[in-house]
Write a protein that holds these residues in place. Structure first.
Motif, PDB file in Angstrom:
ATOM      1  N   GLU A   1      -2.568   0.700   2.409  1.00  0.00           N
ATOM      2  CA  GLU A   1      -1.331   1.422   2.068  1.00  0.00           C
ATOM      3  C   GLU A   1      -0.781   2.184   3.270  1.00  0.00           C
ATOM      4  OE1 GLU A   1      -2.496   3.726  -1.345  1.00  0.00           O
ATOM      5  OE2 GLU A   1      -1.914   2.131  -2.734  1.00  0.00           O
TER       6      GLU A   1
ATOM      7  N   SER B   1       2.870   1.551   5.007  1.00  0.00           N
ATOM      8  CA  SER B   1       3.913   2.578   5.081  1.00  0.00           C
ATOM      9  C   SER B   1       4.244   2.928   6.526  1.00  0.00           C
ATOM     10  CB  SER B   1       3.506   3.820   4.292  1.00  0.00           C
ATOM     11  OG  SER B   1       2.378   4.421   4.872  1.00  0.00           O
TER      12      SER B   1
ATOM     13  N   LEU C   1       4.874  -3.611   0.203  1.00  0.00           N
ATOM     14  CA  LEU C   1       3.571  -3.743  -0.433  1.00  0.00           C
ATOM     15  C   LEU C   1       3.780  -4.004  -1.910  1.00  0.00           C
ATOM     16  CD1 LEU C   1       0.432  -3.376  -0.340  1.00  0.00           C
ATOM     17  CD2 LEU C   1       0.825  -0.972  -0.819  1.00  0.00           C
TER      18      LEU C   1
ATOM     19  N   LYS D   1       1.560  -4.829  -5.603  1.00  0.00           N
ATOM     20  CA  LYS D   1       0.212  -4.786  -6.168  1.00  0.00           C
ATOM     21  C   LYS D   1       0.095  -5.771  -7.323  1.00  0.00           C
ATOM     22  CE  LYS D   1      -1.170  -0.296  -4.654  1.00  0.00           C
ATOM     23  NZ  LYS D   1      -1.731   1.008  -4.986  1.00  0.00           N
TER      24      LYS D   1
END
Length: 135
Positions: free
Chosen positions: A69, A73, A79, A81
């Protein structure tokens, strides 16, 4: 949809994000554009080669999740999930396909990075819209 052989998206309705993700991963796999596993993914994310990153929610190592993560970022990489690392492993090609077309010996994979989409597709557009809507 857990059924195998659902390569053809249902006509009429829009493609859902999971189906789109499967399509994009399959295309990227064919074009050798996937990094699988923490080591490969961390390298790709750090070198800014990644277009997007997929992380499994059932990853039991909190530092693993934190690292992925943070890298996403820091470098502004999308991203997404998914629920299950076994399913992600199967989508990323970490399995054997038997005569009936069923996935066997699926290896769990908690992180996959797409470095090369292979080609533009409707599935890719669906994912891009999804990322835009979440920003």
């Amino acid at each position: 949809s857990d059924a195998e052989g659902d390569d053809v998206p249902a006509t009429g309705g829009p493609m859902d994000v999971n189906t789109a993700l499967q399509e994009v991963l399959k295309t990227a796999l064919i074009h050798d554009g996937l990094s699988r596993g923490l080591h490969e993914c961390a390298k790709a994310l750090d070198k800014r080669q990644a277009h997007m990153c997929i992380l499994a929610n059932n990853c039991d190592e909190p530092m693993y999740v934190k690292l992925v993560e943070a890298l996403c970022s820091e470098h502004g990489i999308n991203l997404i999930k998914v629920d299950d690392n076994k399913k992600l492993g199967e989508w990323a090609g970490l399995c054997k396909i038997d005569k009936e077309g069923k996935a066997r010996k699926v290896v769990g994979c908690s992180c996959v990075v797409v470095k090369d989409y292979g080609k533009e597709s409707q599935a890719l557009d669906v994912l891009n819209e999804y990322f835009k809507s979440r920003k």
